[in-house]
Design an enzyme around this catalytic site. Structure first.
Site, short mmCIF file in Angstrom:
data_model
loop_
_atom_site.label_atom_id
_atom_site.label_comp_id
_atom_site.label_asym_id
_atom_site.label_seq_id
_atom_site.Cartn_x
_atom_site.Cartn_y
_atom_site.Cartn_z
N ALA A 1 2.30 -4.53 -2.79
CA ALA A 1 1.03 -4.05 -3.37
C ALA A 1 1.23 -2.95 -4.40
CB ALA A 1 0.13 -3.57 -2.24
N ASN B 1 3.77 -0.22 4.31
CA ASN B 1 4.59 -1.16 3.52
C ASN B 1 4.88 -0.60 2.14
OD1 ASN B 1 4.90 -3.38 5.38
ND2 ASN B 1 2.71 -3.71 5.15
N HIS C 1 -2.89 2.74 -5.97
CA HIS C 1 -1.63 3.46 -5.76
C HIS C 1 -1.10 3.92 -7.11
CE1 HIS C 1 -1.46 2.12 -1.65
NE2 HIS C 1 -1.51 0.87 -2.02
#
Ligand code: NAD
Length: 268
Positions: free
Chosen positions: A121, A189, A219
């Site tokens: 991600a 993760n 992020h």
């Protein structure tokens, strides 16, 4: 080639659909706790088969892809590496466990096989990885989350933070990856991928910002190194089949498997 996918959930199913039309892939064998999930998919995709014995199926497969859970990584990945099989790992958070990580690295070396971590991600892992071949000064992951995405976490009760009272973006956590993943398991993760690609769990900094107006998980990765500075922003939409998973993460494993099977690898 034959591929074994562990976990017939949202990511595993999407991967199988992507592999369906690839001539290189003959059979897709699924290891899955819920047999009915595989049976339903096998009705759609002829290459899909349910496997009830991992060790048996390992003999027939050239690549193992884990898209299940951290528990599945511990249970199956060392066995696959012992048999010399290349493994793609999605539940990379399992590798916060130093013993498991070191054991798997050693098994891969002894048995001449590879462990692949898709970028998941977050974007910028390619640059971080290149920069880390020389000196890196600092790696910071800043995640912007909605109060809803963080609800029910014990961390806030312990800190006396009431998420409902936050009216503008507020830093609610600042620390290092080793500690951050204990408090924010949903970030595990991404934090693990960055830590393993760069400075490790003890030196990778993590900041969590609660933004009451956020509707997506964002992020931001900042890398300061001898070769320059990198900054990447990834704003993730949820994956329609499982809103807890980022859409891009599901696509990243497809891209990784295509690189491994195919003949061209951009961003290696
Ligand atoms: N690397 C990243 O950035 C990233 C991003 C999103 C998700 N993930 C991880 O990928 C994994 C899969 O995500 P998903 O959205 O497909 O989840 P999901 O819940 O939709 O599917 C997981 C499937 O695996 C099966 N499963 C779990 N443990 C198993 C075991 N020990 N043995 C056999 N079957 C098992 C479950 O029954 C389920 O069908 C999760 O661990 C998730 O944390 C990683």
């Amino acid at each position: 080639m034959n591929i074994c996918i562990i976990g017939c959930g949202s990511i595993g199913r999407r991967l199988a659909r992507a592999l369906e039309n690839m001539d290189e892939v003959e059979n897709i064998h699924f290891i899955e706790r819920k047999k009915e999930k595989v049976e339903a998919l096998a009705e759609e995709i002829a290459k899909v088969k349910y496997a009830d014995d991992f060790e048996d199926i390992l003999e027939k497969c050239q690549l193992v892809v884990e898209t299940a859970s951290q528990g599945a990584v511990k249970e199956y990945v060392p066995k696959a590496l012992e048999k010399g099989k290349d493994v793609v790992v999605m539940s990379i958070g399992a590798f916060v466990d130093d013993d498991l990580r070191e054991k798997c690295k050693l098994l891969a070396k002894q048995n001449n096989c590879k462990i692949y971590f898709p970028s998941g991600a977050i974007c910028g892992i390619d640059g971080l990885s290149a920069a880390s071949t020389e000196e890196i000064e600092e790696v910071i992951l800043i995640s912007y989350k909605s109060p809803k995405a963080l609800k029910d976490l014990k961390y806030f009760a312990k800190q006396g933070i009431k998420l409902g009272d936050i009216k503008k973006p507020k830093v609610v956590y600042e620390g290092f990856a080793r500690d951050a993943v204990q408090h924010f398991p949903k970030n595990v993760n991404v934090a693990a991928t960055i830590a393993i690609a760069g400075l490790g769990f003890e030196r990778t900094r993590v900041k969590i910002i609660v933004d009451p107006k956020a509707t997506r998980n964002t992020h931001r990765l900042i890398v300061k190194s001898k070769s320059g500075e990198i900054e990447s922003w990834t704003t993730n939409l949820p994956f329609p089949e499982n809103p807890r998973t980022s859409y891009l993460a599901a696509l990243s494993v497809i891209s990784a498997v295509k690189k491994i099977i195919g003949n061209v690898w951009v961003g290696a």
